[in-house]
Write a protein that holds these residues in place. Sequence first.
Motif: not given
Lengths: 213, 213
Positions: B195, B197-199
């Motif tokens: 997560s 890279k999602l952030e």
Amino acid sequence: MKTLRVPEATVTRLSVYSRFLERLDRNGITTVSSGEIAEGVGVSPAQVRKDLAYFGEFGTRGVGYNVKDLMRYTKKILGLDQNWPLILVGAGNLGYALCTYKGFNSRGFQIVGVFDNDLTKIGKKIAELEVLPMEKMPEVIEKHGARIGIVAVPPRAAQEVVDYMVKNGLEAILNFAPVALNLPEGIEIRNVDLSVKLEILTFNLGFKSAQHL
Amino acid sequence: MKTLRVPEATVTRLSVYSRFLERLDRNGITTVSSGEIAEGVGVSPAQVRKDLAYFGEFGTRGVGYNVKDLMRYTKKILGLDQNWPLILVGAGNLGYALCTYKGFNSRGFQIVGVFDNDLTKIGKKIAELEVLPMEKMPEVIEKHGARIGIVAVPPRAAQEVVDYMVKNGLEAILNFAPVALNLPEGIEIRNVDLSVKLEILTFNLGFKSAQHL
DNA sequence: TAGATTGTTAATCGATTAACAATC
DNA sequence: TAGATTGTTAATCGATTAACAATC
């Protein structure tokens, strides 16, 4: 306008600090120093303070940081003070794992649509969600206001998938296919390559062996 | 002894070049320039040449690189001229996805043992492999000569798992649990946080929105 | 030879770290 | 006040890029 360029590594670490602070908070810890954060996540104390300094002053000299406050600030900086609906393409094993991954939900991410072009997968259920054909994507994006798409298809299908995502208004892509994708200006993309870090490990193991010679 | 420190980013890119070269080779392309590699993976031509220069001279001035040769060299540098047996702990959805992930096998990685401490999972089959109790790990490591372990358990269980892996002789860990792990000197670890890279994406989307104000 | 592209050096750029004044 | 820890500056370190001689 003061355009401060924030290094991507800083944003990455902020994400890690943020999760560490959540853990401290769950454990009832109320105050933390840059040194303790540094220790907990494996960076230097100066790095922690510098990273935070890009965004403001969050601590008290001589005391440290309030855990709950700093946790909220870091999450807000990362945009995690809101929920993020996600569009997922690829209902294979990886897609299934991502759909059920707790680490997403706990940070405010929610997969709201799963798509595939494989007729044998369409109609099946993953968690609560029915796998839909690609044509349904526009309507699901519209309904939930999704801005981010996740690509969990084989490499050869990935470019077509992101093209379709972009065409339908998605602004950011998380790509799990190990291939470089072409996107128009202004669309954010980040790749998660599951085997690159494994290859860093094999490189280092080989290097270590070589030094014994 | 000439101790050249190779930046980790260089190793990461080498892994990406290597896969790009495989694709060129599959497509029957025999020669490639640093500019074409750069274009294909999204870095600068100088970067490509510099990265390769850490390890030798692989090209021909005025001509470029032989695709098949450079592919072999890069794989050899990464340690991919051999097969790597892997030990996986965690037979949940992520573990299942990793077991069946094509991107591993195509690079010479093979999961040879899957372990879990959940009695409801032990004995079940994932792909060809039976999920085993943790106590069986020493014998599987021994049998296959495994050196690398993959952690795909929830964060709270991860430290105990790596301790056990290290105790049983594994030298490198790929950790999918979003938590910093403590390891003795000399053990290599890399984290894959699904997560983070999602952030980075949500950070950038927020930043972009802010600039319109 | 003319054109192309590598390998490599030097210059630039940017990120990390050390150090310390500010201040609780 | 003495001790602790932040916020910030300046120094250091390291990685990327530009440029070009070497050479096919």
